[in-house]
Write a protein that holds these residues in place. Structure first.
Motif, short mmCIF file in Angstrom:
data_model
loop_
_atom_site.label_atom_id
_atom_site.label_comp_id
_atom_site.label_asym_id
_atom_site.label_seq_id
_atom_site.Cartn_x
_atom_site.Cartn_y
_atom_site.Cartn_z
N LEU A 20 67.28 50.61 68.07
CA LEU A 20 66.01 51.32 68.19
C LEU A 20 65.17 51.23 66.92
N ALA A 21 65.66 50.51 65.93
CA ALA A 21 65.00 50.50 64.62
C ALA A 21 63.56 49.99 64.71
N ASP A 22 63.36 48.87 65.43
CA ASP A 22 62.02 48.31 65.53
C ASP A 22 61.08 49.25 66.29
N LEU A 23 61.59 49.86 67.36
CA LEU A 23 60.77 50.80 68.11
C LEU A 23 60.39 51.99 67.25
N ASN A 24 61.35 52.48 66.47
CA ASN A 24 61.09 53.63 65.62
C ASN A 24 60.03 53.32 64.58
N ARG A 25 60.12 52.14 63.97
CA ARG A 25 59.13 51.74 62.97
C ARG A 25 57.76 51.56 63.60
N ALA A 26 57.73 50.98 64.80
CA ALA A 26 56.45 50.79 65.48
C ALA A 26 55.81 52.13 65.81
N ALA A 27 56.63 53.08 66.26
CA ALA A 27 56.09 54.41 66.57
C ALA A 27 55.52 55.06 65.32
N GLU A 28 56.22 54.96 64.22
CA GLU A 28 55.74 55.57 62.97
C GLU A 28 54.43 54.94 62.53
N SER A 29 54.33 53.61 62.64
CA SER A 29 53.11 52.92 62.19
C SER A 29 51.92 53.26 63.07
N GLN A 30 52.18 53.65 64.32
CA GLN A 30 51.09 53.98 65.25
C GLN A 30 50.90 55.48 65.42
N GLU A 31 51.57 56.26 64.55
CA GLU A 31 51.45 57.73 64.55
C GLU A 31 51.84 58.31 65.91
N ILE A 32 52.93 57.79 66.46
CA ILE A 32 53.49 58.30 67.70
C ILE A 32 54.75 59.10 67.35
N GLU A 33 54.82 60.30 67.85
CA GLU A 33 55.96 61.18 67.55
C GLU A 33 57.23 60.66 68.19
N TRP A 34 58.32 60.63 67.43
CA TRP A 34 59.64 60.22 67.94
C TRP A 34 60.52 61.46 68.01
N CYS A 35 61.03 61.77 69.23
CA CYS A 35 61.86 62.95 69.42
C CYS A 35 63.23 62.54 69.95
N ASP A 36 64.27 62.88 69.21
CA ASP A 36 65.64 62.64 69.66
C ASP A 36 66.13 63.85 70.44
N LEU A 37 66.37 63.66 71.73
CA LEU A 37 66.88 64.73 72.59
C LEU A 37 68.38 64.54 72.74
N ASP A 38 69.14 65.23 71.88
CA ASP A 38 70.60 65.08 71.86
C ASP A 38 71.22 66.00 72.90
N LEU A 39 71.83 65.40 73.92
CA LEU A 39 72.40 66.16 75.03
C LEU A 39 73.93 66.24 74.95
N THR A 40 74.48 66.02 73.79
CA THR A 40 75.92 66.13 73.61
C THR A 40 76.39 67.53 74.04
N GLY A 41 77.31 67.58 74.97
CA GLY A 41 77.84 68.86 75.42
C GLY A 41 76.95 69.61 76.38
N ALA A 42 75.78 69.08 76.71
CA ALA A 42 74.87 69.76 77.64
C ALA A 42 75.33 69.47 79.07
N MET A 43 75.91 70.48 79.72
CA MET A 43 76.46 70.29 81.06
C MET A 43 75.85 71.23 82.08
N THR A 44 74.78 71.94 81.68
CA THR A 44 74.09 72.84 82.60
C THR A 44 72.59 72.69 82.43
N LYS A 45 71.86 73.11 83.45
CA LYS A 45 70.39 73.10 83.40
C LYS A 45 69.89 73.94 82.23
N ARG A 46 70.48 75.10 82.01
CA ARG A 46 70.02 76.01 80.96
C ARG A 46 70.12 75.35 79.59
N VAL A 47 71.24 74.70 79.33
CA VAL A 47 71.42 74.05 78.03
C VAL A 47 70.47 72.86 77.90
N PHE A 48 70.31 72.10 78.97
CA PHE A 48 69.39 70.96 78.94
C PHE A 48 67.98 71.42 78.57
#
Length: 206
Positions: A20-48
């Motif tokens: 994802l390195a190239d995508l991340n750099r491209a997003a930064e250069s174009q002032e696009i926000e990059w959000c990492d949605l870490d779903l480790t251990g998320a097993m319910t709608k509420r946690v998601f």
């Protein structure tokens, strides 16, 4: 410097590439926000939903339900003006545990991407191996959601190793080996290409 540009016409839900390195750099250069949605251990709608609120910095009054998620994803006034890329990480457990909720969440993010495409703003959603370890019923649902995107004029880049899934969804199919495009064509064309068999199964198989 990244050699590609994000455009609203390419909005949609995609399988995340391995790097994802190239995508991340491209997003930064174009002032696009990059959000990492870490779903480790998320097993319910509420946690998601709670993880979404944290990763995307939803307002404190977020209602914690599907309607509230849809409303926030079609607002995002607090995000960078250029748009947003949401990288779903480690979502396999969520998909396996609550298949219907996973499908609903995917549909909401898909609708949001379509909305922002019409508004002229970038929104990409990257999924890590969306069908890994899921049952055939859910895999079919995910496939139907992905097939909806081209019907709306949105291009889908699907990176996947499940040949049946690729045969159903992808045209054209592009095969890569050692970082280079090996061949491109229909599924049957690339499956019968001796270079593909040689690259993945060895010279004897070819």
């Amino acid at each position: 410097k990244p050699d590609f540009t994000f455009e609203p016409g390419s909005n949609g839900v995609y399988s995340a590439p391995q790097s994802l390195a190239d995508l991340n750099r491209a997003a930064e250069s174009q002032e696009i926000e990059w959000c990492d949605l870490d779903l480790t251990g998320a097993m319910t709608k509420r946690v998601f939903l709670a993880r979404c609120a944290e990763a995307l910095r939803f307002p404190s009054g977020f209602g914690g339900n599907w309607d509230a998620l849809a409303d926030c994803l079609e607002d995002l006034s607090w995000q960078a003006a250029g748009g947003v890329i949401v990288h779903w990480q480690n979502g396999g457990a969520f998909a396996r545990s609550v298949a219907r909720d996973f499908s609903t969440a995917l549909a909401i993010f898909t609708d949001a991407a379509t909305y922002w495409s019409e508004e002229g703003r970038v929104m990409l959603v990257l999924l890590d191996e969306p069908t890994a370890g899921v049952n055939p019923t859910l895999q079919n649902e995910i496939g139907e959601r992905l097939l909806e995107l081209p019907r709306r004029g949105i291009t889908v880049l699907l990176i996947e190793h499940d040949m049946g899934f690729i045969a159903r969804l992808c045209d054209p199919v592009i095969v890569m080996a050692e970082g280079q495009v090996l061949t491109e064509g229909t599924f049957d064309q690339v499956r019968s290409d001796h270079r593909v068999r040689e690259a993945y199964l060895g010279r004897r198989a070819a």
